[in-house]
Design a protein around this motif. Structure first.
Motif, PDB file in Angstrom:
ATOM      1  N   SER A 257       1.009  -1.275  -0.077  1.00  0.00           N
ATOM      2  CA  SER A 257       0.092   0.040  -0.024  1.00  0.00           C
ATOM      3  C   SER A 257       0.960   1.481  -0.040  1.00  0.00           C
ATOM      4  O   SER A 257       0.364   2.240  -0.161  1.00  0.00           O
ATOM      5  CB  SER A 257      -0.980   0.056   1.297  1.00  0.00           C
TER       6      SER A 257
ATOM      7  N   ARG B 208      -1.977   6.688  -1.635  1.00  0.00           N
ATOM      8  CA  ARG B 208      -3.227   5.956  -1.380  1.00  0.00           C
ATOM      9  C   ARG B 208      -4.333   7.327  -1.957  1.00  0.00           C
ATOM     10  O   ARG B 208      -3.835   8.459  -1.595  1.00  0.00           O
ATOM     11  CB  ARG B 208      -3.400   5.777   0.203  1.00  0.00           C
TER      12      ARG B 208
ATOM     13  N   ALA C 148      -4.887   0.049   2.570  1.00  0.00           N
ATOM     14  CA  ALA C 148      -4.547   0.436   1.171  1.00  0.00           C
ATOM     15  C   ALA C 148      -5.578   1.401   0.196  1.00  0.00           C
ATOM     16  O   ALA C 148      -5.382   2.152  -0.530  1.00  0.00           O
ATOM     17  CB  ALA C 148      -4.180  -0.530   0.321  1.00  0.00           C
TER      18      ALA C 148
END
Lengths: 278, 278
Positions: B8, B13, B124
């Motif tokens: 992630s 993000r 994530a």
């Protein structure tokens, strides 16, 4: 008419803004609400809400924070405006949803009809503007995900100004025709059992598993959000500052959200869609 | 889990903001809506609404303005967010009232349940925030004075996604229990007679003299406001962009306003009043 116009110019014309400041956080106060408050010399409002906007109202004359009677506070606002002051009457949320807009306009009408200057004189009377805000129902809905989305009814459980029988009738009507329901003023010291009665009415028509969102202090630092069901809702703390959203037959909960589907997924495309209307 | 966390972090993000921009004028767009749009690289929305905010969206990638299907537009928004983009999905009014919040959350749920990364992974997956706005019902109410004030029901006359029989049931329920009624989507090419049918239903329960406000383009440069009655309402232009507010049995018109009294004037003072709630 010339005389009246001259008279109206002898002092500056006042203004009365009925301002909705939204749920409480500064980031949800519209620029129009902020500019109206900034332009005001006098601020009228319940202290709980004025405490949400300390930076906006410092250096202003604040009246009525100790007053608990709405009529007195709004009358004071009208008198200041009649003297040429620019006055903001503050409501949290939207001023037209269970708040102060109606009372201010009622009092203006009463003064005009009683012949009280300057309310009798269109050219001289204070400017009146209702400034909308993000209502509690929208702030709570956003905090819960997307529980409204479809036809909904807003119902206050306060019977101070409404016969309880009418409130019950509205609960029956809204629940039996599968509205999403937003409950304002669910509980106060004088009537703790109203929310229990309301829940029992809902259960005549809605499944006990229907999602329920309980929101207190939406968008404030002390925001609390509970997602539960009609069956379990009375296990949680509910007070006068709480707003409750009850889903329709299609609503479901998913993680920290309540989602009421609108059905877009199954619709054919069309040129102008009502998804884009609100 | 470490692997997932590392994965992630390999790209930033994304975020998906479902933003309500209010009725249209810049002065009614909240600071949170403005900052979310400013932070976004990708803007998704119906062109009619994006045209209201040209200054906010210049230099952004705008997708889907030519798309007329809500699912395609929202799916595109999700895909951009999954790639790490910050995306704003724009609705006028409030995104939770007949708008896009529900569909975006439904699509996220569907992807998560289908195992589509990054929606499966709490650490994530893109940030999701519903940003409330001033809904059409509040903007129209402010333009009309104070027609809501008391319990009200919002009903869309669009039967594209709702059986017409259910819409009729809701009109009967709301009118028979004396709700103020806000009608969204009153008319479109495919169903010009729905508003006529709705009016006939209202007349079963409400006086023909009940005040009605017809608002188009509230708070926009081309705003038009009509104050009329249930008897006369069909003499005025009504289209899909119009919002109609129908009073309850206590509502009256006064000059350019519709006022629904809440009854505060006759109430005894009390320590904490629901006038200060919303």
């Amino acid at each position: 008419m010339v005389t009246e116009n001259n008279a109206s110019h002898q002092k500056s014309r006042g203004a009365i803004y009925v301002v909705g400041i939204g749920p409480g956080a500064a980031e949800h106060i519209t620029p129009r609400a902020t500019s109206a408050i900034a332009a005001s010399t006098v601020i009228v409002g319940y202290s709980t809400y004025l405490e949400l906007i300390p930076a906006l109202i410092k250096d202003k004359t604040v009246i009525g924070t100790g007053m608990t009677q709405e009529v007195k506070r709004c009358s004071a606002a009208l008198e200041e405006a009649a003297r040429g002051q620019v006055v903001s009457v503050i409501s949290s949320g939207d001023p037209g949803v269970y708040a102060m807009a109606g009372l201010v306009l009622e009092l203006i009408k009463e003064r005009a009809e009683a012949g009280v200057y300057p309310w009798t004189n269109a050219a001289a009377r204070p400017v009146v503007e209702i400034i909308p805000g993000v209502p509690a129902l929208a702030a709570c809905s956003a905090a819960l995900g997307a529980p409204l989305m479809h036809d909904f009814a807003a119902i206050s459980l306060s019977d101070r100004l409404t016969p309880w029988e009418l409130i019950e009738r509205r609960l029956h009507a809204a629940a039996s025709s599968d509205f999403v329901i937003v409950i304002y003023n669910p509980k106060s010291k004088g009537r703790p059992s109203h929310i229990n009665t309301a829940r029992d009415i809902l259960l005549n028509y809605k499944s006990g598993e229907t999602p329920v969102g309980i929101v207190k202090g939406a968008a404030r630092v002390d925001e609390t959000i509970t997602i539960t069901t009609i069956s379990a809702m009375l296990n949680y703390e509910i007070d006068m500052q709480t707003t409750i959203v009850i889903g329709n037959s299609q609503s479901f909960s998913y993680g920290s959200w309540i989602i009421t589907p609108r059905g877009y997924r199954f619709a054919a495309p069309e040129k102008t869609s009502q998804a884009d209307k609100d």
